[in-house]
Write a protein that holds these residues in place. Structure first.
Motif, PDB file in Angstrom:
ATOM      1  N   GLN A  98     -15.450 -19.667  16.630  1.00  0.00           N
ATOM      2  CA  GLN A  98     -16.004 -18.311  16.690  1.00  0.00           C
ATOM      3  C   GLN A  98     -17.222 -18.170  15.780  1.00  0.00           C
ATOM      4  O   GLN A  98     -18.235 -17.583  16.166  1.00  0.00           O
ATOM      5  CB  GLN A  98     -14.932 -17.284  16.311  1.00  0.00           C
ATOM      6  CG  GLN A  98     -13.831 -17.195  17.332  1.00  0.00           C
ATOM      7  CD  GLN A  98     -12.618 -16.422  16.850  1.00  0.00           C
ATOM      8  OE1 GLN A  98     -12.180 -16.574  15.706  1.00  0.00           O
ATOM      9  NE2 GLN A  98     -12.066 -15.616  17.727  1.00  0.00           N
ATOM     10  N   LYS A  99     -17.125 -18.736  14.584  1.00  0.00           N
ATOM     11  CA  LYS A  99     -18.250 -18.670  13.640  1.00  0.00           C
ATOM     12  C   LYS A  99     -19.474 -19.381  14.222  1.00  0.00           C
ATOM     13  O   LYS A  99     -20.608 -18.900  14.079  1.00  0.00           O
ATOM     14  CB  LYS A  99     -17.861 -19.286  12.299  1.00  0.00           C
ATOM     15  CG  LYS A  99     -18.951 -19.194  11.249  1.00  0.00           C
ATOM     16  CD  LYS A  99     -18.495 -19.762   9.922  1.00  0.00           C
ATOM     17  CE  LYS A  99     -19.625 -19.734   8.908  1.00  0.00           C
ATOM     18  NZ  LYS A  99     -19.241 -20.392   7.658  1.00  0.00           N
ATOM     19  N   THR A 106     -24.234 -16.570  20.621  1.00  0.00           N
ATOM     20  CA  THR A 106     -23.689 -16.762  21.966  1.00  0.00           C
ATOM     21  C   THR A 106     -22.254 -16.235  22.013  1.00  0.00           C
ATOM     22  O   THR A 106     -21.719 -15.767  21.008  1.00  0.00           O
ATOM     23  CB  THR A 106     -23.708 -18.262  22.358  1.00  0.00           C
ATOM     24  OG1 THR A 106     -22.901 -19.009  21.430  1.00  0.00           O
ATOM     25  CG2 THR A 106     -25.133 -18.804  22.369  1.00  0.00           C
ATOM     26  N   ASP A 107     -21.644 -16.333  23.198  1.00  0.00           N
ATOM     27  CA  ASP A 107     -20.252 -15.910  23.370  1.00  0.00           C
ATOM     28  C   ASP A 107     -19.528 -16.926  24.250  1.00  0.00           C
ATOM     29  O   ASP A 107     -20.099 -17.963  24.605  1.00  0.00           O
ATOM     30  CB  ASP A 107     -20.192 -14.494  23.959  1.00  0.00           C
ATOM     31  CG  ASP A 107     -20.903 -14.373  25.303  1.00  0.00           C
ATOM     32  OD1 ASP A 107     -20.946 -15.362  26.082  1.00  0.00           O
ATOM     33  OD2 ASP A 107     -21.422 -13.287  25.592  1.00  0.00           O
ATOM     34  N   LEU A 108     -18.288 -16.613  24.602  1.00  0.00           N
ATOM     35  CA  LEU A 108     -17.492 -17.564  25.382  1.00  0.00           C
ATOM     36  C   LEU A 108     -18.093 -17.872  26.752  1.00  0.00           C
ATOM     37  O   LEU A 108     -17.894 -18.965  27.277  1.00  0.00           O
ATOM     38  CB  LEU A 108     -16.060 -17.040  25.556  1.00  0.00           C
ATOM     39  CG  LEU A 108     -15.184 -17.114  24.315  1.00  0.00           C
ATOM     40  CD1 LEU A 108     -13.849 -16.421  24.558  1.00  0.00           C
ATOM     41  CD2 LEU A 108     -14.966 -18.556  23.876  1.00  0.00           C
ATOM     42  N   LYS A 109     -18.817 -16.934  27.326  1.00  0.00           N
ATOM     43  CA  LYS A 109     -19.412 -17.167  28.650  1.00  0.00           C
ATOM     44  C   LYS A 109     -20.659 -18.027  28.580  1.00  0.00           C
ATOM     45  O   LYS A 109     -21.082 -18.591  29.588  1.00  0.00           O
ATOM     46  CB  LYS A 109     -19.753 -15.832  29.313  1.00  0.00           C
ATOM     47  CG  LYS A 109     -18.540 -15.030  29.710  1.00  0.00           C
ATOM     48  CD  LYS A 109     -18.939 -13.738  30.366  1.00  0.00           C
ATOM     49  CE  LYS A 109     -17.671 -12.973  30.717  1.00  0.00           C
ATOM     50  NZ  LYS A 109     -17.889 -11.552  30.811  1.00  0.00           N
ATOM     51  N   ALA A 125     -11.081 -25.539  21.411  1.00  0.00           N
ATOM     52  CA  ALA A 125     -11.903 -24.775  22.360  1.00  0.00           C
ATOM     53  C   ALA A 125     -11.011 -24.037  23.360  1.00  0.00           C
ATOM     54  O   ALA A 125     -11.229 -22.855  23.652  1.00  0.00           O
ATOM     55  CB  ALA A 125     -12.873 -25.710  23.078  1.00  0.00           C
ATOM     56  N   LYS A 126     -10.010 -24.720  23.878  1.00  0.00           N
ATOM     57  CA  LYS A 126      -9.120 -24.105  24.869  1.00  0.00           C
ATOM     58  C   LYS A 126      -8.341 -22.925  24.286  1.00  0.00           C
ATOM     59  O   LYS A 126      -8.064 -21.958  24.996  1.00  0.00           O
ATOM     60  CB  LYS A 126      -8.159 -25.142  25.441  1.00  0.00           C
ATOM     61  CG  LYS A 126      -8.864 -26.133  26.357  1.00  0.00           C
ATOM     62  CD  LYS A 126      -7.917 -27.015  27.085  1.00  0.00           C
ATOM     63  CE  LYS A 126      -7.270 -26.352  28.242  1.00  0.00           C
ATOM     64  NZ  LYS A 126      -8.090 -26.142  29.430  1.00  0.00           N
ATOM     65  N   ARG A 127      -8.006 -22.992  23.017  1.00  0.00           N
ATOM     66  CA  ARG A 127      -7.271 -21.884  22.379  1.00  0.00           C
ATOM     67  C   ARG A 127      -8.082 -20.595  22.408  1.00  0.00           C
ATOM     68  O   ARG A 127      -7.525 -19.507  22.363  1.00  0.00           O
ATOM     69  CB  ARG A 127      -6.919 -22.249  20.928  1.00  0.00           C
ATOM     70  CG  ARG A 127      -5.889 -23.359  20.846  1.00  0.00           C
ATOM     71  CD  ARG A 127      -5.551 -23.716  19.421  1.00  0.00           C
ATOM     72  NE  ARG A 127      -4.784 -22.625  18.829  1.00  0.00           N
ATOM     73  CZ  ARG A 127      -4.806 -22.315  17.543  1.00  0.00           C
ATOM     74  NH1 ARG A 127      -5.560 -22.993  16.705  1.00  0.00           N
ATOM     75  NH2 ARG A 127      -4.088 -21.321  17.079  1.00  0.00           N
TER      76      ARG A 127
END
Length: 166
Positions: A98-99, A106-109, A125-127
């Motif tokens: 996240q940091k 950026t973000d998850l997308k 990453a999957k978590r």
């Protein structure tokens, strides 16, 4: 049972990934592991890793190194590639993934993670629900705790191949 460890994609090397395709699909941030992903374990940045980082920056990517290594190791690698970095990341903890996104804006997308280990890199990453790419380790010479994890990874990847047709 093992699906939480399955990578989204599995390739031979970070150097064969179609980064232009990733960029066209909307990815703007790439988080990389270092050892056995970009260079053999413990090696400094080499010509190939430096050229890759320069190409990715020119394409428009933000890049962050995310490593469980100590500060000295990560800074030694980074002095020649000059990207964002987080050392002592405690992967697979979600916190520093996240940091890294915050640092890159950026973000998850719009972020993808690239690394060589299932139980730290991919699982972390999957978590978070972050897209991820597993690469085959560059060099079989590794620290003993990693060698032991590779035996478990082999079993998980066996089932991954059976279900993915790979």
């Amino acid at each position: 049972m093992f699906k939480k460890f399955y990578p989204d994609k599995w390739v031979d090397s970070a150097y064969v990934i179609d980064f232009e395709e990733l960029y066209q699909s909307g990815v703007r941030g790439i988080i990389f592991d270092i050892d056995n992903t970009l260079v053999p374990h413990g090696f400094d940045a080499d010509k190939r890793s430096i050229e890759l980082m320069e190409r990715l920056k020119k394409t428009g990517f933000q890049i962050c190194l995310l490593s469980n290594n100590k500060q000295e190791r990560v800074e030694r690698f980074n002095k020649d590639v000059n990207v964002l970095y987080i050392y002592d990341a405690h992967k697979p903890s979600r916190k520093n993934y996240q940091k890294a996104m915050e640092l890159m804006g950026t973000d998850l997308k719009t972020t993808v993670f690239i690394g060589d280990q299932l139980f730290t890199d991919v699982f972390g990453a999957k978590r978070l629900g972050m897209p991820n790419i597993l690469v085959k380790p560059m060099n079989p010479k590794e620290e003993i705790q990693i060698v032991l994890k590779r035996y478990l990874e082999k079993a998980v990847l066996h089932f991954y191949k059976r279900t993915s047709g790979g």
